[in-house]
Scaffold this motif. Structure first.
Motif, mmCIF file in Angstrom:
data_model
loop_
_atom_site.group_PDB
_atom_site.id
_atom_site.type_symbol
_atom_site.label_atom_id
_atom_site.label_comp_id
_atom_site.label_asym_id
_atom_site.label_seq_id
_atom_site.Cartn_x
_atom_site.Cartn_y
_atom_site.Cartn_z
ATOM 1 N N PRO A 260 0.784 -1.074 0.065
ATOM 2 C CA PRO A 260 0.127 0.125 -0.115
ATOM 3 C C PRO A 260 0.916 1.288 -0.091
ATOM 4 O O PRO A 260 0.337 2.254 -0.227
ATOM 5 N N LEU A 261 1.935 1.410 0.175
ATOM 6 C CA LEU A 261 2.935 2.511 0.552
ATOM 7 C C LEU A 261 3.730 2.681 -0.629
ATOM 8 O O LEU A 261 4.519 3.374 -0.765
ATOM 9 N N ALA A 262 4.127 1.725 -1.584
ATOM 10 C CA ALA A 262 4.987 1.573 -2.667
ATOM 11 C C ALA A 262 4.795 2.485 -3.522
ATOM 12 O O ALA A 262 5.634 3.123 -4.140
ATOM 13 N N ALA A 263 3.407 2.659 -4.134
ATOM 14 C CA ALA A 263 3.312 3.558 -5.449
ATOM 15 C C ALA A 263 2.100 4.494 -5.017
ATOM 16 O O ALA A 263 1.057 4.112 -5.787
ATOM 17 N N PRO A 264 2.218 5.413 -4.232
ATOM 18 C CA PRO A 264 1.008 6.398 -4.015
ATOM 19 C C PRO A 264 0.521 6.860 -5.316
ATOM 20 O O PRO A 264 0.862 7.421 -6.235
ATOM 21 N N GLY A 265 -0.949 6.455 -5.429
ATOM 22 C CA GLY A 265 -1.747 7.141 -6.471
ATOM 23 C C GLY A 265 -1.769 6.247 -7.750
ATOM 24 O O GLY A 265 -2.609 6.367 -8.784
ATOM 25 N N GLU A 266 -0.966 4.975 -7.531
ATOM 26 C CA GLU A 266 -1.056 4.178 -8.891
ATOM 27 C C GLU A 266 -1.441 2.997 -8.725
ATOM 28 O O GLU A 266 -1.556 1.886 -9.116
ATOM 29 N N ALA A 267 -2.174 2.676 -7.309
ATOM 30 C CA ALA A 267 -2.889 1.289 -6.782
ATOM 31 C C ALA A 267 -4.105 1.660 -6.160
ATOM 32 O O ALA A 267 -4.283 2.678 -5.487
ATOM 33 N N ASP A 268 -5.098 0.845 -6.218
ATOM 34 C CA ASP A 268 -6.272 1.073 -5.591
ATOM 35 C C ASP A 268 -6.245 0.683 -4.163
ATOM 36 O O ASP A 268 -5.500 -0.348 -3.860
ATOM 37 N N LEU A 269 -6.650 1.516 -2.991
ATOM 38 C CA LEU A 269 -6.511 0.939 -1.761
ATOM 39 C C LEU A 269 -7.825 0.767 -1.141
ATOM 40 O O LEU A 269 -8.812 1.687 -1.422
ATOM 41 N N THR A 270 -8.138 -0.020 -0.506
ATOM 42 C CA THR A 270 -9.351 -0.618 0.209
ATOM 43 C C THR A 270 -9.026 -1.283 1.616
ATOM 44 O O THR A 270 -7.956 -1.490 1.893
ATOM 45 N N ALA A 271 -10.279 -1.241 2.410
ATOM 46 C CA ALA A 271 -9.933 -1.879 3.486
ATOM 47 C C ALA A 271 -11.368 -2.667 3.708
ATOM 48 O O ALA A 271 -12.621 -2.383 3.232
ATOM 49 N N HIS A 272 -11.537 -3.755 4.589
ATOM 50 C CA HIS A 272 -12.716 -4.613 4.673
ATOM 51 C C HIS A 272 -13.674 -3.642 5.492
ATOM 52 O O HIS A 272 -13.203 -2.792 6.423
#
Length: 355
Positions: A260-272
């Protein structure tokens, strides 16, 4: 580091560590570099596929469930048919097609979509050509004077969350995003009481992580208040459970999990999703949490699949069978994803859910 990552790092260097919620909001919604501002994330060419993109059957089942709820509540003459986070518009298009089979529903309904991404709103306009649709920036903008029939599929999982680790006694330590050797890294703030987590002191132990979604209570309260006051129903489908426990923050890119910290803005972030928090905040009745597979089977997805299979052969047949399995089988989305239904305390629950 991505351009957005560099901006976040500069902010942290100047102001100090930020909450996970602030980090998620920047990554997803930054107007120039945010994930949803810069791309269409759905489909084989994107980063993930949601249930409506897997098969038309998903939207058809949800549409008919809302249609039956409308009929059970006396078929009111004017209603708001709303979707939160409508993706490409596929789900609403499939719902509207199936709702042609419910006499009077489409005459009563006005479609309203709540969408934060200009790119996705453009795709929705293409998918829903010929339909009278109104777009909104927030749930609070939806009309207040008519029954609300609403669907939210994989909407709440994208809302930013804060994370807290249980400390000794009644204190909690918030997980925050800071810098370590010039790179983004998670750390812990000092121990402090958290009144919003007072109800979790009895079911957690020191070292356990609990997540809070700051935006969730207001959204759930808004939806529930309108349903209780004017009638209607909401079908909320997502992955998660009853209550929050553990670190569920995840990043998805190119149909795989990422840091989640590797490529800000280039991956979707979600949580349960914490469905209990939705139920606690909504001032209306709610059904018991129902696995998606059970919900869809009760609505008749297998019978619909058998009708659609006629005439299919080869790769088309294999794709259809795989889509049905993926949506409903316990080993696929059938158990991980759940459905929470909201409805007026004076009415019956929508079909397919556990009352």
């Amino acid at each position: 580091m991505t351009p957005l990552g560099a901006r976040i790092a500069a902010r942290i260097a100047a102001e100090g560590p930020i909450s996970v919620a602030d980090y998620m909001a920047e990554c997803l919604l930054h107007p120039e570099f945010g994930y949803y501002a810069t791309r269409d994330p759905l489909g084989a060419a994107g980063d993930f596929i949601t249930a409506p993109e897997i098969s038309q059957m998903f939207g058809e089942m949800l549409g008919l469930a809302l249609g039956q709820a409308w009929a059970d509540q006396g078929a009111p003459a004017r209603i708001v048919l709303a979707e939160l986070g409508p993706g490409r518009g596929t789900l609403m298009a499939d719902m509207l097609r199936s709702l042609r089979a419910v006499p009077g529903f489409l005459d009563a309904a006005k479609v309203h979509l709540v969408e934060a991404s200009p790119r996705l709103a453009a795709r929705q306009r293409e998918a829903l050509q010929g339909h009278d649709v109104v777009w909104h920036d927030a749930v609070s903008d939806l009309p207040r004077d008519a029954p609300l029939f609403l669907v939210a599929n994989e909407f709440f999982d994208a809302l930013p969350i804060r994370q807290f680790m249980r400390a000794e006694g009644t204190d909690w330590r918030e997980r925050r995003v800071g810098l370590r050797d010039g790179r983004l890294a998670l750390g812990l703030a000092g121990p402090a009481p958290q009144p919003a987590l007072a109800h979790r002191l009895d079911d957690t132990a020191p070292g356990e992580v609990v997540e809070l979604c700051p935006a969730l209570p207001a959204i759930a309260a808004e939806i529930g208040a309108r349903i209780e006051r004017n009638g209607g129903a909401a079908l909320i489908l997502d992955y998660g459970g009853w209550g929050s426990r553990g670190d569920t923050l995840q990043a998805v890119a190119a149909h795989g999990f990422a840091d989640p910290l590797a490529a800000p803005g280039e991956a979707d972030l979600t949580a349960h999703v914490d469905f209990e928090a939705i139920a606690r905040a909504a001032p209306c009745a709610h059904a018991r949490l129902t696995p998606q597979g059970v919900f869809l089977e009760r609505l008749g997805i297998t019978a619909r699949a058998r009708l659609l299979v006629r005439g299919l052969t080869g790769a088309a047949l294999e794709s259809h069978v795989a889509a049905h399995r993926r949506l409903a089988h316990p080993d696929e989305m059938g158990t991980l994803f759940k459905c929470l239904a909201l409805y007026p305390s004076r009415a019956a629950p929508p079909p397919g859910v556990d009352p």
